[in-house]
Design an enzyme around this catalytic site. Structure first.
Site, PDB file in Angstrom:
ATOM      1  N   GLU A 156       6.796   2.270  -1.678  1.00  0.00           N
ATOM      2  CA  GLU A 156       7.654   1.484  -2.400  1.00  0.00           C
ATOM      3  C   GLU A 156       9.099   1.729  -2.671  1.00  0.00           C
ATOM      4  OE1 GLU A 156       6.085  -0.551  -5.705  1.00  0.00           O
ATOM      5  OE2 GLU A 156       4.617  -1.078  -4.597  1.00  0.00           O
ATOM      6  N   GLU A 261      -4.150  -2.133  -0.478  1.00  0.00           N
ATOM      7  CA  GLU A 261      -3.958  -2.988  -1.719  1.00  0.00           C
ATOM      8  C   GLU A 261      -3.969  -4.337  -1.659  1.00  0.00           C
ATOM      9  OE1 GLU A 261      -0.529  -1.742  -3.656  1.00  0.00           O
ATOM     10  OE2 GLU A 261      -0.497  -0.042  -2.810  1.00  0.00           O
TER      11      GLU A 261
HETATM   12  O1  9MR Z   1      -3.259  -1.620 -10.384  1.00  0.00           O
HETATM   13  C1  9MR Z   1      -2.411  -1.309 -10.413  1.00  0.00           C
HETATM   14  C2  9MR Z   1      -1.899  -1.403 -11.620  1.00  0.00           C
HETATM   15  O2  9MR Z   1      -3.496  -1.093 -12.037  1.00  0.00           O
HETATM   16  C3  9MR Z   1      -1.434  -0.683 -13.094  1.00  0.00           C
HETATM   17  O3  9MR Z   1      -0.515  -1.149 -13.730  1.00  0.00           O
HETATM   18  C4  9MR Z   1       0.234  -0.789 -11.648  1.00  0.00           C
HETATM   19  C5  9MR Z   1       1.147  -0.030 -12.553  1.00  0.00           C
HETATM   20  O4  9MR Z   1       2.641   0.017 -12.165  1.00  0.00           O
HETATM   21  O5  9MR Z   1      -0.194  -0.902 -10.687  1.00  0.00           O
HETATM   22  C6  9MR Z   1      -0.689  -1.233  -9.802  1.00  0.00           C
HETATM   23  O6  9MR Z   1      -1.212  -1.180  -8.067  1.00  0.00           O
HETATM   24  C7  9MR Z   1       0.539  -0.839  -8.154  1.00  0.00           C
HETATM   25  C8  9MR Z   1       0.256   0.800  -6.895  1.00  0.00           C
HETATM   26  O7  9MR Z   1      -0.053   1.261  -7.566  1.00  0.00           O
HETATM   27  C9  9MR Z   1       1.797   0.261  -5.885  1.00  0.00           C
HETATM   28  N1  9MR Z   1       1.932  -1.507  -5.655  1.00  0.00           N
HETATM   29  C10 9MR Z   1       1.271  -2.700  -6.179  1.00  0.00           C
HETATM   30  C11 9MR Z   1       0.598  -2.397  -7.142  1.00  0.00           C
HETATM   31  C12 9MR Z   1       0.358  -3.766  -8.079  1.00  0.00           C
HETATM   32  O8  9MR Z   1       1.098  -3.651  -9.238  1.00  0.00           O
END
Ligand code: 9MR
Length: 371
Positions: A156, A261
């Site tokens: 990102e 994802e």
């Molecule tokens: O799914 C993840 C969630 O449990 C966490 O709280 C969150 C914190 O940033 O991150 C989520 O996963 C992210 C992923 O690592 C990167 N892309 C976006 C995803 C959704 O936020």
């Protein structure tokens, strides 16, 4: 005698059902196409969510840790690493013969506070930040060398308009922080696949910048194997054509595409498909319309949307390395809390009772159709 025959038939029926189950698993169906994976949460990694674990081992051929390999968990204090959860995650994948993915090495979010500052709280110099990145990447990647098969090296870093995110990495090191991260990862495990991963990666300006980054690194001999297209999508956005164009464009730039994802929200999403965790929206009941189950028509629409995406993946199977779901059951999905907290969403392939939704079988059937 009769009883024995009946019992015998019953056993046969049961074992047939079991055989059919494995026969019809997602991982079997996609075996000759691409890996099909899921993210794993801590209860799944620790083995307390037994029912999900059964689904994971029977249906998926690849895993990625949803959280426990992020830098704030792996290196909460400088030089103090915590590997217990990540070790268990990797052991789970090895035990089940899975393609293990590490997520993620360099990301502006879920990052420990110390990473960018000196003891007076001031930004560190470029040299110090490079050293910290190198040490983090080297320690983590070396630990799982040869075992974690692919890394989301940078996550990102680019905005939808194609500009760089103004993160501390960018502020201190400029654009060069991305090639540096890939170089450090490559040095630590020359055989691991290395990816750039991002959301909304079908926005044309974003595609352009990501492709420029890929080409720039390749021209300098820095290896990048794939682009991870985070697929946090809704019923209407993005348009399939724009998503497809991005797949084709990335492949033409000489990298594989990872569909990462993935989940399809069934809820209203007038805000689009950003997965930027700080973009939250206030709760309104009308934005949470299906607390007691999805109406038939929405279910149908949601199912068709999944089938459209998977048809596309199969069409481009030569370009796709992996499709990874962002979780197993609806219950665990981060979408229940994003961008609005406390909604009931239905984005994943398995329901709140750990049952495969009908769409799973339909996806499997798609793999059997003639292209
Ligand atoms: O799914 C993840 C969630 O449990 C966490 O709280 C969150 C914190 O940033 O991150 C989520 O996963 C992210 C992923 O690592 C990167 N892309 C976006 C995803 C959704 O936020």
């Amino acid at each position: 005698m009769k009883r024995i025959i009946v019992l015998g038939l019953m056993t046969l029926a049961v074992s047939n059902a079991a055989a059919q189950k494995t026969e019809n698993s997602l991982k079997k169906a996609f075996k000759d196409k691409f890996y099909i994976g899921t993210a794993m949460s801590l209860p799944q990694i620790n083995g307390t969510d037994v029912k999900s674990d059964q689904i994971i081992t029977s249906q998926f051929s690849s895993i990625v840790a949803e959280n426990c390999m992020k830098s704030m968990f792996l290196q909460p204090q400088e030089g103090k690493f915590f590997f217990d959860d990540a070790d268990r995650f990797v052991a789970f994948g090895e035990k089940n013969n899975m393609f293990i993915i590490g997520h993620t090495l360099i990301w502006h979010s879920q990052l420990p506070k110390w990473f960018f500052v000196d003891k007076d709280g001031k930004n560190v110099s470029a040299e110090v930040l490079k050293q910290r990145m190198k040490n983090h990447i080297n320690t983590v990647v070396s630990r799982y060398k040869g075992r974690v098969k692919g890394w989301d090296v940078v996550n990102e870093a680019i905005m939808e308009d194609g500009t760089y995110r103004k993160s501390k990495f960018y502020e201190i090191l400029g654009e060069e922080f991305i090639p540096l991260a890939f170089q450090y990862a490559q040095e630590a495990d020359p055989n691991a696949e290395l990816y750039y991963n991002d959301y909304n990666e079908w926005f044309p300006e974003k595609v352009k910048t990501v492709i420029n980054i890929v080409k720039n690194m390749k021209s300098r001999g820095i290896r990048v194997d794939g682009v991870g297209m985070q697929t946090h999508v809704g019923l209407d956005t993005p348009k399939l054509e724009e998503y497809e164009k991005a797949i084709v464009d990335y492949a033409s730039a000489g990298v594989k595409v990872n569909v990462t994802e993935m989940e399809i929200s069934a809820l209203p999403s007038p805000w689009g498909t950003s997965a930027n965790v700080s973009d939250t929206v206030e709760y309104q009941a009308k934005m949470n319309p299906y607390t007691k189950g999805l109406p038939q028509n929405v279910q149908k629409e949601w199912e068709n949307r999944y089938l459209d995406f998977f048809r596309l993946f199969i069409k481009h199977e030569d370009k796709i390395r992996r499709v990874t779901m962002w979780g197993v059951t609806d219950n665990q999905s981060w979408k229940n809390d994003f961008p609005v907290k406390g909604r009931t969403d239905y984005p994943l392939l398995f329901d709140r009772n750990f049952k495969a939704k009908p769409v799973v079988e339909k996806i499997i059937q798609l793999t059997k159709e003639k292209k």
